[in-house]
Design a protein around this motif. Structure first.
Motif, PDB file in Angstrom:
ATOM      1  N   VAL A 113      12.619  -8.537  -8.198  1.00  0.00           N
ATOM      2  CA  VAL A 113      12.864  -8.197  -6.797  1.00  0.00           C
ATOM      3  C   VAL A 113      14.353  -7.914  -6.606  1.00  0.00           C
ATOM      4  N   GLY A 114      14.658  -6.827  -5.934  1.00  0.00           N
ATOM      5  CA  GLY A 114      16.044  -6.438  -5.683  1.00  0.00           C
ATOM      6  C   GLY A 114      16.611  -5.501  -6.729  1.00  0.00           C
ATOM      7  N   GLU A 115      15.866  -5.254  -7.783  1.00  0.00           N
ATOM      8  CA  GLU A 115      16.353  -4.385  -8.858  1.00  0.00           C
ATOM      9  C   GLU A 115      15.801  -2.974  -8.727  1.00  0.00           C
ATOM     10  N   THR A 116      16.406  -2.088  -9.511  1.00  0.00           N
ATOM     11  CA  THR A 116      15.992  -0.685  -9.581  1.00  0.00           C
ATOM     12  C   THR A 116      15.571  -0.396 -11.020  1.00  0.00           C
ATOM     13  N   THR A 117      14.518   0.394 -11.166  1.00  0.00           N
ATOM     14  CA  THR A 117      14.055   0.742 -12.511  1.00  0.00           C
ATOM     15  C   THR A 117      15.146   1.499 -13.263  1.00  0.00           C
ATOM     16  N   ALA A 118      15.084   1.427 -14.582  1.00  0.00           N
ATOM     17  CA  ALA A 118      16.107   2.044 -15.435  1.00  0.00           C
ATOM     18  C   ALA A 118      16.240   3.542 -15.189  1.00  0.00           C
ATOM     19  N   ASP A 119      15.150   4.193 -14.828  1.00  0.00           N
ATOM     20  CA  ASP A 119      15.205   5.631 -14.574  1.00  0.00           C
ATOM     21  C   ASP A 119      15.699   5.976 -13.167  1.00  0.00           C
ATOM     22  N   GLY A 120      16.003   4.955 -12.356  1.00  0.00           N
ATOM     23  CA  GLY A 120      16.537   5.176 -11.013  1.00  0.00           C
ATOM     24  C   GLY A 120      15.498   5.615  -9.998  1.00  0.00           C
ATOM     25  N   LYS A 121      14.238   5.523 -10.342  1.00  0.00           N
ATOM     26  CA  LYS A 121      13.197   6.006  -9.426  1.00  0.00           C
ATOM     27  C   LYS A 121      12.789   4.994  -8.364  1.00  0.00           C
ATOM     28  N   PHE A 122      12.659   3.714  -8.748  1.00  0.00           N
ATOM     29  CA  PHE A 122      12.106   2.722  -7.828  1.00  0.00           C
ATOM     30  C   PHE A 122      13.034   1.527  -7.655  1.00  0.00           C
ATOM     31  N   THR A 123      13.184   1.118  -6.400  1.00  0.00           N
ATOM     32  CA  THR A 123      13.858  -0.129  -6.068  1.00  0.00           C
ATOM     33  C   THR A 123      12.840  -0.970  -5.322  1.00  0.00           C
ATOM     34  N   LEU A 124      12.730  -2.237  -5.681  1.00  0.00           N
ATOM     35  CA  LEU A 124      11.759  -3.137  -5.075  1.00  0.00           C
ATOM     36  C   LEU A 124      12.487  -4.208  -4.288  1.00  0.00           C
ATOM     37  N   GLN A 125      12.149  -4.328  -2.997  1.00  0.00           N
ATOM     38  CA  GLN A 125      12.823  -5.285  -2.129  1.00  0.00           C
ATOM     39  C   GLN A 125      11.814  -6.030  -1.267  1.00  0.00           C
ATOM     40  N   PRO A 126      12.136  -7.275  -0.916  1.00  0.00           N
ATOM     41  CA  PRO A 126      11.330  -7.956   0.092  1.00  0.00           C
ATOM     42  C   PRO A 126      11.700  -7.383   1.451  1.00  0.00           C
ATOM     43  N   GLY A 127      10.811  -7.466   2.402  1.00  0.00           N
ATOM     44  CA  GLY A 127      11.102  -6.961   3.741  1.00  0.00           C
ATOM     45  C   GLY A 127      10.571  -7.908   4.790  1.00  0.00           C
ATOM     46  N   GLU A 128      11.140  -7.815   5.944  1.00  0.00           N
ATOM     47  CA  GLU A 128      10.657  -8.608   7.073  1.00  0.00           C
ATOM     48  C   GLU A 128       9.502  -7.877   7.737  1.00  0.00           C
ATOM     49  N   CYS A 129       8.988  -8.438   8.781  1.00  0.00           N
ATOM     50  CA  CYS A 129       7.799  -7.922   9.463  1.00  0.00           C
ATOM     51  C   CYS A 129       7.885  -6.414   9.694  1.00  0.00           C
ATOM     52  N   MET A 130       6.826  -5.732   9.338  1.00  0.00           N
ATOM     53  CA  MET A 130       6.756  -4.280   9.495  1.00  0.00           C
ATOM     54  C   MET A 130       5.807  -3.883  10.615  1.00  0.00           C
ATOM     55  N   GLY A 131       5.362  -4.877  11.378  1.00  0.00           N
ATOM     56  CA  GLY A 131       4.582  -4.623  12.576  1.00  0.00           C
ATOM     57  C   GLY A 131       3.152  -4.190  12.326  1.00  0.00           C
ATOM     58  N   ALA A 132       2.605  -4.505  11.178  1.00  0.00           N
ATOM     59  CA  ALA A 132       1.218  -4.129  10.880  1.00  0.00           C
ATOM     60  C   ALA A 132       0.474  -5.349  10.334  1.00  0.00           C
ATOM     61  N   CYS A 133       0.662  -6.476  10.984  1.00  0.00           N
ATOM     62  CA  CYS A 133       0.100  -7.749  10.496  1.00  0.00           C
ATOM     63  C   CYS A 133      -1.419  -7.686  10.334  1.00  0.00           C
ATOM     64  N   ALA A 134      -2.093  -6.942  11.167  1.00  0.00           N
ATOM     65  CA  ALA A 134      -3.546  -6.847  11.082  1.00  0.00           C
ATOM     66  C   ALA A 134      -3.994  -6.170   9.790  1.00  0.00           C
ATOM     67  N   ASP A 135      -3.096  -5.416   9.176  1.00  0.00           N
ATOM     68  CA  ASP A 135      -3.410  -4.721   7.938  1.00  0.00           C
ATOM     69  C   ASP A 135      -2.778  -5.389   6.716  1.00  0.00           C
ATOM     70  N   ALA A 136      -2.314  -6.611   6.878  1.00  0.00           N
ATOM     71  CA  ALA A 136      -1.603  -7.332   5.822  1.00  0.00           C
ATOM     72  C   ALA A 136      -2.425  -7.389   4.543  1.00  0.00           C
ATOM     73  N   PRO A 137      -1.751  -7.373   3.375  1.00  0.00           N
ATOM     74  CA  PRO A 137      -0.296  -7.257   3.193  1.00  0.00           C
ATOM     75  C   PRO A 137       0.174  -5.821   3.341  1.00  0.00           C
ATOM     76  N   VAL A 138       1.417  -5.667   3.710  1.00  0.00           N
ATOM     77  CA  VAL A 138       1.970  -4.361   4.011  1.00  0.00           C
ATOM     78  C   VAL A 138       3.192  -4.098   3.141  1.00  0.00           C
ATOM     79  N   LEU A 139       3.328  -2.852   2.699  1.00  0.00           N
ATOM     80  CA  LEU A 139       4.565  -2.426   2.060  1.00  0.00           C
ATOM     81  C   LEU A 139       4.963  -1.082   2.641  1.00  0.00           C
ATOM     82  N   LEU A 140       6.220  -0.816   2.559  1.00  0.00           N
ATOM     83  CA  LEU A 140       6.785   0.413   3.114  1.00  0.00           C
ATOM     84  C   LEU A 140       7.555   1.120   2.014  1.00  0.00           C
ATOM     85  N   VAL A 141       7.299   2.395   1.853  1.00  0.00           N
ATOM     86  CA  VAL A 141       8.020   3.195   0.867  1.00  0.00           C
ATOM     87  C   VAL A 141       8.968   4.117   1.617  1.00  0.00           C
ATOM     88  N   ASN A 142      10.258   4.008   1.254  1.00  0.00           N
ATOM     89  CA  ASN A 142      11.325   4.789   1.883  1.00  0.00           C
ATOM     90  C   ASN A 142      11.297   4.626   3.390  1.00  0.00           C
TER      91      ASN A 142
END
Length: 142
Positions: A113-142
């Protein structure tokens, strides 16, 4: 403008001024999100030095700028990959497998968590509430 404004290019200051013109002169701080977005757009991330200089331009305390900057997960404190993945870590998402989703992504991307892939394509981070609790779990890309 404050002398520290020279920290920014004339083009950046022009963009800031465009945003500042939308508010009364005694309410410059109202442009903080727009100005942070300008810095993010120009650099891909915002440094602490830029936050401090922006605080001077907007005539507001540095901590007030920093609070806004760190509240929104759209702002980056360091360079990130082409795709920034934020996985919600708030309770509703955690109760419905959010932590497992985060761990699965760590495994699939071979990063922590918090790192970026060696190829620079993906960074993975924890996030706070994204306002879609009914659809949990939620992730946001960009």
């Amino acid at each position: 403008m404050n002398p520290i404004a020279s920290h920014f290019s004339p083009q950046t200051m022009q963009r800031f001024q465009h945003e500042l013109n939308k508010y009364p002169t005694d309410q410059k701080q109202s442009a903080v999100i727009a100005c942070l977005a300008i810095l993010q757009d120009e650099n891909g991330f915002v440094t602490a030095e830029q936050e401090k200089a922006l605080a001077a331009v907007l005539e507001m305390p540095y901590m007030a700028v920093h609070e806004v900057f760190t509240f929104y997960n759209m702002f980056n404190q360091k360079p990130v990959g082409q795709f920034k993945i934020n996985v919600c870590t708030n309770l509703p998402c955690q109760l419905r497998g959010g932590q497992q989703a985060l761990e699965h992504l760590c495994h699939q991307l071979d990063i922590e968590v918090g790192e970026t892939t060696a190829d620079g394509k993906f960074t993975l981070q924890p996030g706070e509430c994204m306002g879609a609790c009914a659809d949990a779990p939620v992730l946001l890309v960009n």
